[in-house]
Design an enzyme around this catalytic site. Structure first.
Site, mmCIF file in Angstrom:
data_model
loop_
_atom_site.group_PDB
_atom_site.id
_atom_site.type_symbol
_atom_site.label_atom_id
_atom_site.label_comp_id
_atom_site.label_asym_id
_atom_site.label_seq_id
_atom_site.Cartn_x
_atom_site.Cartn_y
_atom_site.Cartn_z
ATOM 1 N N TYR A 253 0.871 -1.179 0.152
ATOM 2 C CA TYR A 253 -0.042 -0.014 -0.211
ATOM 3 C C TYR A 253 1.083 1.280 0.000
ATOM 4 O O TYR A 253 0.321 2.231 -0.319
ATOM 5 C CB TYR A 253 -0.936 -0.114 1.350
ATOM 6 C CG TYR A 253 -2.037 -1.052 1.140
ATOM 7 C CD1 TYR A 253 -2.159 -1.856 0.245
ATOM 8 C CD2 TYR A 253 -2.875 -1.293 2.191
ATOM 9 C CE1 TYR A 253 -3.297 -3.030 0.112
ATOM 10 C CE2 TYR A 253 -3.643 -2.333 2.316
ATOM 11 C CZ TYR A 253 -3.997 -3.279 1.094
ATOM 12 O OH TYR A 253 -4.981 -4.053 1.065
ATOM 13 N N LYS B 196 3.743 -15.297 2.579
ATOM 14 C CA LYS B 196 3.760 -16.093 1.389
ATOM 15 C C LYS B 196 5.296 -16.413 0.896
ATOM 16 O O LYS B 196 5.341 -16.393 -0.044
ATOM 17 C CB LYS B 196 2.935 -15.478 0.413
ATOM 18 C CG LYS B 196 2.449 -16.345 -0.857
ATOM 19 C CD LYS B 196 1.234 -17.226 -0.607
ATOM 20 C CE LYS B 196 0.926 -18.098 -1.890
ATOM 21 N NZ LYS B 196 0.307 -19.172 -1.609
ATOM 22 N N ASP C 57 -2.436 -18.242 2.416
ATOM 23 C CA ASP C 57 -3.770 -19.103 2.153
ATOM 24 C C ASP C 57 -4.254 -19.907 2.974
ATOM 25 O O ASP C 57 -5.424 -20.231 3.217
ATOM 26 C CB ASP C 57 -3.457 -19.635 0.363
ATOM 27 C CG ASP C 57 -2.192 -20.246 0.435
ATOM 28 O OD1 ASP C 57 -1.468 -20.111 1.434
ATOM 29 O OD2 ASP C 57 -1.879 -20.783 -0.546
ATOM 30 N N ASP D 272 -4.994 -6.760 5.974
ATOM 31 C CA ASP D 272 -6.284 -6.086 5.635
ATOM 32 C C ASP D 272 -7.368 -6.988 5.270
ATOM 33 O O ASP D 272 -8.426 -7.323 5.740
ATOM 34 C CB ASP D 272 -5.916 -5.269 4.549
ATOM 35 C CG ASP D 272 -7.075 -4.132 4.041
ATOM 36 O OD1 ASP D 272 -7.888 -4.007 4.875
ATOM 37 O OD2 ASP D 272 -6.942 -3.769 3.110
ATOM 38 N N ASP E 37 -10.623 -8.790 7.981
ATOM 39 C CA ASP E 37 -12.175 -8.573 7.666
ATOM 40 C C ASP E 37 -12.856 -9.818 8.099
ATOM 41 O O ASP E 37 -13.696 -9.946 8.519
ATOM 42 C CB ASP E 37 -12.409 -8.123 6.294
ATOM 43 C CG ASP E 37 -12.563 -6.413 6.314
ATOM 44 O OD1 ASP E 37 -11.992 -5.802 7.391
ATOM 45 O OD2 ASP E 37 -13.256 -6.125 5.383
#
Ligand code: NAD
Length: 356
Positions: free
Chosen positions: A142, A191, A223, A247, A251
């Site tokens: 970001y 990852k 994942d 992020d 959620d």
């Protein structure tokens, strides 16, 4: 103890929910012999209306000088069309940057009284959901270079994901320090089978873990983590990860625990000062009607006591009071089930405060 708290009520339901959190803080201070002094300041739409900018200099100054900052929520339709540089949310991002807050903590906790509001199967929820995601907040993709160029007659877009060793180490240390105050287990999410930034993340996390022999540590691919959060969330205590993975996972994690009105968050930096707020927005649809659920903000105040003031017993007293209010059937509209005591925002605040 005496502590100075800067209070940013913000917009929409912000003033209503912050009032209830302050009510609960005052009751806690009285019970435990502390004094909390509050400095109100403007942020978001309220600041745009009064000063033309979403984060006035006086607000940033008051936040930096405080021992901690309590925030309601910002934004609303009134300010949707204003220039992006002065949008309410721009003020919030500037505040986090201005206070040097690089660690975002979001607990995912299922209250057993609200089990039916989790989208997960009863046998999964039965094992309990109580973990914290520690998300890196000021680095990664970001904040990397973003560009769209042209190659061979078509557009090509690029976003750069980069992390330095010190950025990784400081956030991993936040996770270990929190795990020491909880069940002593850290899962670092990356990852590393594909990304160089993740291989460095894993190398630094493993190296840092050696400084915390009392905390158990493991790595997990992002994942797989997304899958495990819905398969068996009871396995997690503290999850630490980079900005974009965090992020997405936060959620998912807040959803498995039920209503948006119940979940607090904290943003921390190097010092003790932090920013504490519920995860939801300003809920313009119910603003000014005394209908909002103040529990997310009340639990954010409990996090403030735990992480900024080292008041563990006081934080626990607030969390227990929320449990007892729920046990007695107090419910705001968003968490009401048939037969419960449906109460207003201020009545919920009164109920929790009375149980401290
Ligand atoms: P929202 O979180 O404000 O509301 C989503 C839904 O959840 C609404 O139906 C609302 O009534 C309900 N809800 C939210 N909090 C609740 C509570 N405490 N009790 C009961 N019900 C609650 O999200 P939105 O509608 O997408 O956004 C509204 C405004 O808030 C927008 O301007 C948005 O930009 C802003 N926003 C601010 C923040 C923040 O301040 N950190 C975060 C998200 C959105």
């Amino acid at each position: 103890m005496e502590k100075r708290i800067t209070v940013l009520s913000g917009d929409g339901i912000g003033p209503e929910i912050v009032n209830e959190a302050v009510k609960v803080l005052d009751r806690t201070a009285a019970k435990f012999g502390h004094r909390f002094a509050y400095t109100p300041a403007l942020l978001g739409g309220a600041a745009i209306d009064a000063a033309g900018v979403p984060l006035p200099d006086e607000t940033l100054g008051a936040c930096r000088e405080a021992d901690a900052v309590l925030l309601g929520a910002v934004g609303g339709p009134k300010w949707d069309m204003v220039d992006k540089s002065i949008r309410p949310e721009t003020g919030l991002l500037a505040l986090r940057a201005g206070m040097g807050l690089y660690a975002n903590l979001r607990p995912s906790r299922m209250f057993r009284q609200l089990r039916e509001s989790s989208p997960l199967r009863a046998d999964i929820v039965e094992k309990g959901i109580d973990f914290v995601v520690v998300r890196e907040l000021t680095g990664g993709i970001y904040f990397g270079k973003h560009e769209t160029t042209e190659r061979n007659g078509e557009k090509v877009a690029t976003d750069v994901l980069s992390y330095s060793e010190h950025e990784i180490e400081r956030i991993v240390r936040v996770a270990f320090d929190i795990a020491k105050k909880r069940r002593g287990k850290v899962t670092s999410v990356d990852k590393a089978n594909v990304l160089d930034s993740s291989r460095l993340w894993r190398e630094v996390a493993e190296r840092t873990a050696k400084d915390y022999p009392d905390v158990s540590f493991s790595n997990m691919l992002v994942d797989n983590t997304a899958m495990q959060i819905v398969r068996d969330p009871s396995q997690f205590d503290v999850v630490v990860t980079e900005n974009m993975f965090g992020d997405i996972l936060t959620d998912e994690a807040s959803m498995v625990a039920g209503s948006i009105g119940m979940i607090p968050s904290a943003s921390l930096g190097d010092g003790k000062n932090g920013l504490y707020e519920p995860i939801h927005g300003s809920a313009p649809d119910i603003a000014g009607k005394n209908l909002a659920n103040p529990i997310g903000t009340i639990l954010a105040a409990a996090m403030m006591l735990r992480y900024s003031f080292d008041m563990e017993a006081e934080a626990k007293a607030i969390e227990d009071a929320v449990e007892r209010a729920l046990d007695e059937g107090y419910r705001t509209g968003d968490i009401a089930a048939a037969g419960g005591k449906r109460v207003s925002c201020s009545e919920m605040g009164d109920a929790v405060a009375a149980k401290i």
